[in-house]
Write a protein that holds these residues in place. Sequence first.
Motif, PDB file in Angstrom:
ATOM      1  N   VAL A  43      24.928  44.942 -16.550  1.00 43.43           N
ATOM      2  CA  VAL A  43      26.254  45.260 -16.910  1.00 43.43           C
ATOM      3  C   VAL A  43      26.484  44.483 -18.267  1.00 43.43           C
ATOM      4  O   VAL A  43      26.959  45.069 -19.094  1.00 43.43           O
ATOM      5  N   LEU A  44      25.729  43.096 -18.307  1.00 44.65           N
ATOM      6  CA  LEU A  44      25.840  42.488 -19.594  1.00 44.65           C
ATOM      7  C   LEU A  44      25.130  43.117 -20.825  1.00 44.65           C
ATOM      8  O   LEU A  44      25.559  43.382 -21.923  1.00 44.65           O
ATOM      9  N   LEU A  45      24.081  43.850 -20.309  1.00 40.52           N
ATOM     10  CA  LEU A  45      23.219  44.684 -21.248  1.00 40.52           C
ATOM     11  C   LEU A  45      24.087  46.132 -21.841  1.00 40.52           C
ATOM     12  O   LEU A  45      23.993  46.303 -23.120  1.00 40.52           O
ATOM     13  N   THR A  46      24.632  46.417 -21.009  1.00 42.01           N
ATOM     14  CA  THR A  46      25.420  47.561 -21.013  1.00 42.01           C
ATOM     15  C   THR A  46      26.695  47.494 -22.107  1.00 42.01           C
ATOM     16  O   THR A  46      26.862  48.135 -22.940  1.00 42.01           O
ATOM     17  N   LEU A  47      27.348  46.200 -21.696  1.00 43.20           N
ATOM     18  CA  LEU A  47      28.585  45.580 -22.579  1.00 43.20           C
ATOM     19  C   LEU A  47      28.133  45.405 -23.924  1.00 43.20           C
ATOM     20  O   LEU A  47      28.707  45.962 -24.780  1.00 43.20           O
ATOM     21  N   CYS A  48      26.891  44.752 -24.301  1.00 40.85           N
ATOM     22  CA  CYS A  48      26.451  44.354 -25.463  1.00 40.85           C
ATOM     23  C   CYS A  48      25.816  45.647 -26.107  1.00 40.85           C
ATOM     24  O   CYS A  48      26.483  45.751 -27.260  1.00 40.85           O
ATOM     25  N   VAL A  49      25.318  46.488 -25.792  1.00 38.45           N
ATOM     26  CA  VAL A  49      24.644  47.758 -26.533  1.00 38.45           C
ATOM     27  C   VAL A  49      25.671  48.891 -26.579  1.00 38.45           C
ATOM     28  O   VAL A  49      26.062  49.408 -27.800  1.00 38.45           O
ATOM     29  N   LEU A  50      26.327  49.381 -25.220  1.00 40.73           N
ATOM     30  CA  LEU A  50      27.350  50.402 -25.573  1.00 40.73           C
ATOM     31  C   LEU A  50      28.828  49.602 -25.833  1.00 40.73           C
ATOM     32  O   LEU A  50      29.298  50.346 -26.725  1.00 40.73           O
ATOM     33  N   GLY A  51      29.060  48.729 -25.379  1.00 41.85           N
ATOM     34  CA  GLY A  51      30.349  48.093 -25.601  1.00 41.85           C
ATOM     35  C   GLY A  51      30.592  47.688 -27.181  1.00 41.85           C
ATOM     36  O   GLY A  51      31.328  48.106 -27.854  1.00 41.85           O
ATOM     37  N   LEU A  52      30.047  46.652 -27.284  1.00 38.10           N
ATOM     38  CA  LEU A  52      29.997  46.014 -28.618  1.00 38.10           C
ATOM     39  C   LEU A  52      29.594  46.540 -29.761  1.00 38.10           C
ATOM     40  O   LEU A  52      29.956  46.989 -30.835  1.00 38.10           O
ATOM     41  N   SER A  53      28.343  47.423 -29.473  1.00 36.34           N
ATOM     42  CA  SER A  53      27.834  48.158 -30.649  1.00 36.34           C
ATOM     43  C   SER A  53      28.276  49.739 -30.877  1.00 36.34           C
ATOM     44  O   SER A  53      28.914  49.775 -31.929  1.00 36.34           O
ATOM     45  N   LEU A  54      28.118  50.350 -29.851  1.00 36.00           N
ATOM     46  CA  LEU A  54      29.057  52.067 -29.941  1.00 36.00           C
ATOM     47  C   LEU A  54      30.430  51.939 -29.949  1.00 36.00           C
ATOM     48  O   LEU A  54      31.276  52.495 -30.856  1.00 36.00           O
ATOM     49  N   LEU A  55      31.126  51.166 -29.220  1.00 33.18           N
ATOM     50  CA  LEU A  55      32.688  51.421 -28.932  1.00 33.18           C
ATOM     51  C   LEU A  55      33.311  50.451 -29.914  1.00 33.18           C
ATOM     52  O   LEU A  55      34.422  50.933 -30.749  1.00 33.18           O
ATOM     53  N   VAL A  56      33.044  49.255 -30.164  1.00 32.26           N
ATOM     54  CA  VAL A  56      33.530  48.323 -31.049  1.00 32.26           C
ATOM     55  C   VAL A  56      33.090  48.464 -32.354  1.00 32.26           C
ATOM     56  O   VAL A  56      33.938  48.248 -33.301  1.00 32.26           O
ATOM     57  N   GLY A  57      31.993  48.942 -32.602  1.00 27.42           N
ATOM     58  CA  GLY A  57      31.537  49.193 -33.849  1.00 27.42           C
ATOM     59  C   GLY A  57      30.563  47.799 -34.468  1.00 27.42           C
ATOM     60  O   GLY A  57      30.261  47.991 -35.916  1.00 27.42           O
ATOM     61  N   LEU A  58      30.492  46.918 -33.563  1.00 28.74           N
ATOM     62  CA  LEU A  58      29.575  45.844 -34.094  1.00 28.74           C
ATOM     63  C   LEU A  58      28.164  46.140 -34.089  1.00 28.74           C
ATOM     64  O   LEU A  58      27.635  46.304 -33.217  1.00 28.74           O
ATOM     65  N   GLN A  59      27.449  46.223 -35.439  1.00 28.91           N
ATOM     66  CA  GLN A  59      26.231  46.589 -35.426  1.00 28.91           C
ATOM     67  C   GLN A  59      25.251  45.609 -36.143  1.00 28.91           C
ATOM     68  O   GLN A  59      25.755  44.878 -36.990  1.00 28.91           O
ATOM     69  N   LEU A  60      23.893  45.401 -35.444  1.00 31.82           N
ATOM     70  CA  LEU A  60      23.238  44.330 -36.131  1.00 31.82           C
ATOM     71  C   LEU A  60      22.034  45.146 -36.805  1.00 31.82           C
ATOM     72  O   LEU A  60      21.549  44.242 -37.401  1.00 31.82           O
TER      73      LEU A  60
END
Length: 187
Positions: free
Chosen positions: A31-48
Amino acid sequence: IVAVLRVSPVAVLRGLGTAYVNIFRNTPLTVLLTLCVLGLSLLVGLQLSQDLSKDAFRWAVVGLSLYHAAFVCEAIRSGVNTVPAGQAEAARSIGLTFTQSLREVLLPQAFRGSIAPLGSVLIALIKNTTVAAVVGVADTAKLLATITENEGAQLGVFFVIAMIFVVLTLPIGVLSTNLSQRLAVKR
């Protein structure tokens, strides 16, 4: 840092450390990895990173770091709990502040008692990197799938991948056990 918060004499800081540990230890890693990769990166748009595969890898590192920091905190806190209370009292009696007594007296002794649990956390981290494959990070699971599609020798390839993990984790387990026994506080 979280371990220092957990043993802090300030109730608010201790509460923050406890909340961090409870949240991240009780959240499934997937859940945490999905939140980071899909949630923060793809949905919110925070990209590293601009590259999608590098971005997923970096978010997986962030997720694994947040998750395992809670376990490292508890390992260090358990080491702090092995230090006799008289040591902290002696540090206070000679006028050391909380930070000074942690740095000079408690943490050096606590690390000796934390070696075995920290070794276990490191082994768990190595094993948990395969969970990152669930959220699209290329690792040995993807390599295994590619090889078995092309070669057809699923059982042999699976055995080789499993042996790689044994080769990575077994020396760490042996080393942490030996260090723990050698550096144990003799009472």
